[in-house]
Design a protein around this motif. Structure first.
Motif, PDB file in Angstrom:
ATOM      1  N   MET A  41     -15.112  -5.218  -0.801  1.00  0.00           N
ATOM      2  CA  MET A  41     -15.119  -3.792  -0.479  1.00  0.00           C
ATOM      3  C   MET A  41     -15.076  -3.532   1.023  1.00  0.00           C
ATOM      4  SD  MET A  41     -15.045  -0.676  -1.461  1.00  0.00           S
ATOM      5  CE  MET A  41     -15.394  -0.710  -3.222  1.00  0.00           C
ATOM      6  N   ALA A  42     -15.850  -4.279   1.784  1.00  0.00           N
ATOM      7  CA  ALA A  42     -15.881  -4.049   3.241  1.00  0.00           C
ATOM      8  C   ALA A  42     -14.508  -4.259   3.855  1.00  0.00           C
ATOM      9  CB  ALA A  42     -16.907  -4.978   3.891  1.00  0.00           C
ATOM     10  N   GLN A  43     -13.833  -5.329   3.428  1.00  0.00           N
ATOM     11  CA  GLN A  43     -12.492  -5.618   3.950  1.00  0.00           C
ATOM     12  C   GLN A  43     -11.507  -4.534   3.533  1.00  0.00           C
ATOM     13  OE1 GLN A  43     -10.834  -9.437   2.724  1.00  0.00           O
ATOM     14  NE2 GLN A  43      -8.795  -8.528   2.637  1.00  0.00           N
ATOM     15  N   LYS A  44     -11.564  -4.112   2.268  1.00  0.00           N
ATOM     16  CA  LYS A  44     -10.626  -3.100   1.774  1.00  0.00           C
ATOM     17  C   LYS A  44     -10.876  -1.751   2.444  1.00  0.00           C
ATOM     18  CE  LYS A  44     -11.546  -4.173  -2.570  1.00  0.00           C
ATOM     19  NZ  LYS A  44     -11.542  -4.259  -4.040  1.00  0.00           N
ATOM     20  N   GLU A  45     -12.132  -1.432   2.696  1.00  0.00           N
ATOM     21  CA  GLU A  45     -12.427  -0.179   3.396  1.00  0.00           C
ATOM     22  C   GLU A  45     -11.910  -0.227   4.831  1.00  0.00           C
ATOM     23  OE1 GLU A  45     -16.349   1.660   1.154  1.00  0.00           O
ATOM     24  OE2 GLU A  45     -16.658   0.263   2.828  1.00  0.00           O
ATOM     25  N   ALA A  46     -12.040  -1.376   5.476  1.00  0.00           N
ATOM     26  CA  ALA A  46     -11.554  -1.519   6.848  1.00  0.00           C
ATOM     27  C   ALA A  46     -10.032  -1.374   6.921  1.00  0.00           C
ATOM     28  CB  ALA A  46     -11.971  -2.877   7.417  1.00  0.00           C
ATOM     29  N   GLU A  47      -9.352  -1.820   5.845  1.00  0.00           N
ATOM     30  CA  GLU A  47      -7.890  -1.722   5.810  1.00  0.00           C
ATOM     31  C   GLU A  47      -7.405  -0.395   5.235  1.00  0.00           C
ATOM     32  OE1 GLU A  47      -6.400  -5.086   3.683  1.00  0.00           O
ATOM     33  OE2 GLU A  47      -7.331  -6.548   5.015  1.00  0.00           O
ATOM     34  N   GLY A  48      -8.351   0.444   4.769  1.00  0.00           N
ATOM     35  CA  GLY A  48      -7.982   1.743   4.224  1.00  0.00           C
ATOM     36  C   GLY A  48      -7.364   1.693   2.849  1.00  0.00           C
ATOM     37  N   ILE A  49      -7.643   0.617   2.075  1.00  0.00           N
ATOM     38  CA  ILE A  49      -7.037   0.489   0.748  1.00  0.00           C
ATOM     39  C   ILE A  49      -8.093   0.432  -0.351  1.00  0.00           C
ATOM     40  CG2 ILE A  49      -4.941  -0.629   1.576  1.00  0.00           C
ATOM     41  CD1 ILE A  49      -6.149  -3.326   0.832  1.00  0.00           C
TER      42      ILE A  49
END
Length: 265
Positions: A75-83
């Motif tokens: 989740m943290a990575q996906k939130e950082a990438e906006g996806i």
């Protein structure tokens, strides 16, 4: 245990059980549903319990818990990438019905037939409508879990992501994108929930195969819709696409089973 559950008024049991679960979800520190989502999930769960019993309830709960879990992968990575999914994956009413409307309609159909409100004609081309509706019910959730898992695993771990219509490389999170990692994870998820449906007696082993095949077909067609149509029509939201996705999965499973029955007979 099963006979004890069956002896209790299903409406009373469904309302009591799901009200307790709603209360626990309301006070839980990590929210899987928004307040509106909680109410709609409560209503859905009561409908499923009353029409399909604990067996149908087990399938929808498996979908909800596993689907919520895979949504939070990376989740943290996906939130950082906006996806990432909006609201950190917490599901609102639109998500509840986008995922479960077709399954709920299948369950309602079974309930109406079993209660005598709908009496299938003896001349019907469908030999056992309840069994096909149960297959459609399991297939709809098998399809949705496959789609959710493929999408979330692909966004988190997909090394190479391709647009399904052109097979050209695209960024992770692109509508209509697929990846090997996501596709394999989606197949595993569809197999898992189909076996839950078999384990509780809603479908047979052949039904497991039909659900997995239907989920694969529907998930890929959903990617095609995402790649070709979703950006052109504002009304074609993710939730509407999810309804089409699960409808395709349910219909595909029924058509495959019907064709198989016709061949062997």
């Amino acid at each position: 245990m099963s006979s004890l559950i069956d002896s209790v008024n299903p409406w009373l049991l469904a309302v009591g059980l799901n009200t307790i679960l709603l209360g626990l979800a309301w006070i839980a520190p990590k929210k899987l549903l928004t307040p509106g989502g909680l109410f709609h999930a409560w209503f859905l769960a009561i409908l499923i319990w009353v029409t399909l019993g604990w067996q149908g309830y087990a399938v929808v709960m498996f979908y909800f818990l596993v689907g919520s879990g895979v949504t939070r992968i990376g989740m943290a990575q996906k939130e950082a990438e906006g996806i990432a999914e909006k609201r950190s994956g917490a599901r609102g009413p639109e998500n509840v019905w986008g995922s479960a409307l077709i399954g709920a309609l299948c369950a309602l159909g079974v309930g109406l037939i079993n209660s005598g409100f709908i009496v299938p004609s003896s001349q019907s081309l469908v030999p056992n409508p309840q069994s096909l509706l149960l297959l459609g019910y399991v297939a709809s959730f098998s399809t949705k879990l496959a789609d959710t898992t493929a999408s979330e695993v692909g966004k988190a771990y997909g090394k190479s992501t391709f647009l399904i219509t052109t097979l050209q490389p695209v960024p992770r999170g692109t509508e209509g994108a697929i990846s090997l990692e996501g596709t394999l994870a989606g197949i595993v998820a569809s197999v898992a929930i189909a076996f839950v449906g078999w384990g509780v007696g809603l479908i047979d082993l052949l039904g497991v195969a039909w659900c997995v095949l239907a989920a694969f077909i529907a998930t890929n067609l959903e990617s095609v819709i995402g790649a070709t149509l979703q950006s052109k029509y504002t009304w074609l939201t993710n939730e509407v696409v999810n309804i089409f996705n699960t409808l395709i999965g349910a219909i595909a499973s029924v058509l495959i089973a019907w064709t198989w029955i016709s061949i062997i007979n």
